[in-house]
Scaffold this active site. Structure first.
Site, PDB file in Angstrom:
ATOM      1  N   GLY A   1      -4.890   8.848   0.857  1.00  0.00           N
ATOM      2  CA  GLY A   1      -3.686   8.987  -0.084  1.00  0.00           C
ATOM      3  C   GLY A   1      -3.524   7.664  -0.600  1.00  0.00           C
ATOM      4  N   CYS A   2      -2.564   7.595  -1.823  1.00  0.00           N
ATOM      5  CA  CYS A   2      -2.291   6.777  -2.324  1.00  0.00           C
ATOM      6  C   CYS A   2      -1.327   5.870  -1.912  1.00  0.00           C
ATOM      7  CB  CYS A   2      -1.702   6.954  -3.788  1.00  0.00           C
ATOM      8  SG  CYS A   2      -0.380   8.178  -3.787  1.00  0.00           S
ATOM      9  N   TYR A   3      -0.183   6.242  -1.038  1.00  0.00           N
ATOM     10  CA  TYR A   3       0.558   5.657  -0.282  1.00  0.00           C
ATOM     11  C   TYR A   3      -0.058   4.615   0.925  1.00  0.00           C
ATOM     12  CZ  TYR A   3       4.864   7.168  -2.555  1.00  0.00           C
ATOM     13  OH  TYR A   3       6.019   7.363  -3.470  1.00  0.00           O
TER      14      TYR A   3
END
Length: 347
Positions: free
Chosen positions: A150-152
């Site tokens: 995921g990006c986070y």
């Protein structure tokens, strides 16, 4: 001459699909053979994304219409929950990079708890490799199925993993205050991401309940060698793309912020995409916009024994499609930077 990879992108009508196309069109070993979009099947890509109108891309088709005999690599950009059964049905010769969350959590019971339904391909989950390239490169090289992070979680793990491994920060009390552009919410129309809802403001969401929390904790626990619980709060800011994560940590005995900076510098000395900001320079999202870069800044807190880490990435590139291409390069034996050397877009 290197062999070209025949590529299919499932869910090419979303932002991550479009970003994959932008990057792969510059990849000398990418042969884009199939693009799918269930609600847009039959449309030329230029009708869905006008900036791709002149790229000579195939028209969108339904996922079931793809002939995988002629495909080497599949990028799966389907929504969470739709991916497991699709990937389970793919032939074994195909390499898969999944950009959804469907194979990121190693424990299928944890997946069911956070995503509200049983995992639909638990056997396949066992062979999935978590795709944070800088941390899991060796396993990615031999993988058939890579779960793109995921990006986070990417923006949290890249600063924290080397520090936990080195024992320079305490496991308790880590706070991750993260802010993302609106593309992180996807392209589907939603009230909360309409221009008038977003412009001129900032808002927290998924407070104490965001699905990226267990992913972050899973990977930090591997680094620390013990279970981890962190405080993670994401925010939506009125910009198209980018993530800035401000991370608050407690130093272990006699350690300083300078020790953290030195450890990160050593850990990423040979990494093409992870950079340490010069001392005193505060990273901002414009430094990485449109690139596969991650830039990390380290600061001493005015509170003794604490430090502040600031990490910036482009959520669509290093946080999604760029990292997916980076993983493809590793899986297929290409130079890791292939098609990923773009400079930052500014202004």
């Amino acid at each position: 001459m290197e062999k070209k990879q025949r590529i299919a992108i499932l869910g090419a009508g979303g932002y991550t699909g479009a970003e994959l196309l932008r990057l792969l069109l510059a990849h000398p070993f990418a042969d884009i053979r199939a693009l799918t979009g269930q609600t847009q099947a039959g449309k030329p890509m230029g009708e869905v994304y006008p900036h791709l109108a002149y790229a000579g891309l195939p028209a969108l088709v339904e996922t079931a219409a793809v002939d995988y005999k002629d495909i080497d690599v599949v990028f799966c950009c389907l929504p969470h929950g739709q991916t497991q059964e699709v990937i389970a049905a793919l032939p074994r010769h195909v390499k898969i990079i999944d950009l959804s969350a469907d194979f990121r959590l190693a424990d299928t019971q944890v997946y069911a708890q956070w995503y509200g339904h049983d995992h639909r391909a638990p056997v396949l989950q066992k062979e999935a490799v978590y795709g944070l390239t800088e941390i899991h490169r060796a396993a990615i090289r031999d993988a058939r199925l890579v779960a793109n992070p995921g990006c986070y979680p990417t923006s949290a793990q890249l600063p924290l993993v080397p520090l936990l491994k080195a024992g320079l920060i305490e496991r308790e009390g880590i706070i991750i205050d993260a802010k993302s552009g609106v593309t992180g919410a996807g392209r589907a129309a939603k009230q909360g991401t309409l221009f008038c809802e977003v412009d001129g403001g900032i808002s927290a969401y998924g407070v104490a309940s965001h699905r990226h929390a267990p992913e972050i904790e899973q990977e930090l626990a591997l680094a620390a060698g013990r279970p981890m619980v962190v405080t993670f709060t994401p925010h939506l800011v009125p910009m198209n793309r980018g993530i800035l994560s401000t991370i608050y940590v407690t130093l272990t005995k006699s350690k300083t912020a300078q020790n953290l900076a030195q450890a990160l510098s050593r850990a990423y000395a040979d990494e093409p995409f992870v950079k340490l900001a010069p001392e005193g320079v505060t990273p901002g999202t414009h430094m990485v916009r449109g690139t596969n870069l991650c830039v990390i800044g380290v600061f001493a807190d005015r509170i003794p024994s604490r430090a502040i880490l600031i990490c910036v990435i482009d959520n669509l590139v290093k946080g999604a499609s760029g990292q997916a291409v980076q993983n493809m390069n590793v899986m297929c034996g290409y130079p890791e930077t292939t098609a990923l050397t773009q400079g930052a877009l500014f202004p």
